[in-house]
Motif scaffolding. Structure first.
Motif: not given
Length: 250
Positions: A34-43, A237-250
């Motif tokens: 399960x992947x996703x930004x913090x607060x997405x409900x995974x835990x 999806x745009x949401x997934x693309x944005x997430x992957x962009x953010x994590x690759x920038x770190x």
């Protein structure tokens, strides 16, 4: 065969809807990350499956045991107790008993829940500590172990109950970077041995290399799911693309 299935599973805390109609399936021997930004409900999702949070809508099934939000609370609790016999859970924090040795922590459930004879429990405990590379630390107390070693003891403790599925809730997020690898390598070995696993993690390399399926969540919903290759290389999806962009920038 599905070990976990959820049907429109929902969870809200007062007016905050944390999980919205989640449908996920985990099959036998699958490694679902399960992947996703913090607060997405995974835990929260993981905690619902183990009964640490009570679902407020929908239903779920673990190893053939079906829990519906419409059932009376007492009945749900009884079913959750049964589910816990089939699931091992590993948390961010290691939650070890400080007054028990590594071996004492691993065999605690065998003695108290399974009512096993001590010599049998010790035999299993020693074998599992060996499996996670800690046979030389069996008499060591948690305060004398590194974070990575404590987490490996926690994994051995979860395995002691002979679970049908292992749930991992960000098992490396509390560790110093240099200790992350030793925990992930134990998880890789479990995957190779055919253990069914549902893993919440921010370790993208692990997700890409070990997962059989990636489920991407954001804002309490499943946005996208597919093979690691499809998700990482061709997000839909745009949401997934944005997430992957953010994590690759770190």
């Amino acid at each position: 065969m599905a070990i976990i299935k959820t049907f429109e599973l929902s969870k809200h805390f007062n007016n905050l809807e944390v999980l919205k109609h989640i449908d996920i399936q985990v099959d036998q021997n699958e490694i679902v990350v399960l992947l996703g930004p913090s607060g997405s409900g995974k835990s929260t999702f993981l905690r619902c499956l183990n009964g640490l949070e009570d679902i407020t809508g929908g239903s779920f099934e673990v190893n053939g045991i079906h829990v519906d939000a419409k059932l009376p609370a007492r009945q749900r609790k009884a079913l959750i107790r049964e589910i816990r016999q089939h699931t091992g859970m590993v948390f961010q924090q290691f939650n070890l008993y400080p007054h028990k040795t590594a071996l004492g922590n691993v065999i605690e459930g065998l003695l108290t829940v399974k009512k096993m004879r001590k010599d049998e429990a010790v035999h299993i405990g020693e074998r599992l500590l060996d499996r996670v590379g800690l046979s030389d630390k069996k008499d060591t107390y948690p305060s004398r172990l590194s974070g990575g070693q404590q987490q490996r003891v926690a994994i051995a403790r979860a395995l002691a109950m002979d679970p049908a599925i292992m749930l991992f809730d960000e098992p490396t997020s509390a560790l110093d970077p240099e200790l992350v690898g030793e925990v992930l390598s134990v998880m890789r070995e479990l995957a190779q041995d055919g253990m069914t696993m549902l893993v919440v993690t921010h370790e993208m390399k692990f997700a890409r290399e070990v997962a059989s399926k990636v489920v991407f969540m954001a804002d309490g919903v499943v946005v996208e799911e597919g093979s690691p290759q499809a998700f990482f290389d061709h997000p839909q999806t745009e949401r997934a693309k944005k997430f992957l962009r953010q994590i690759t920038e770190h």
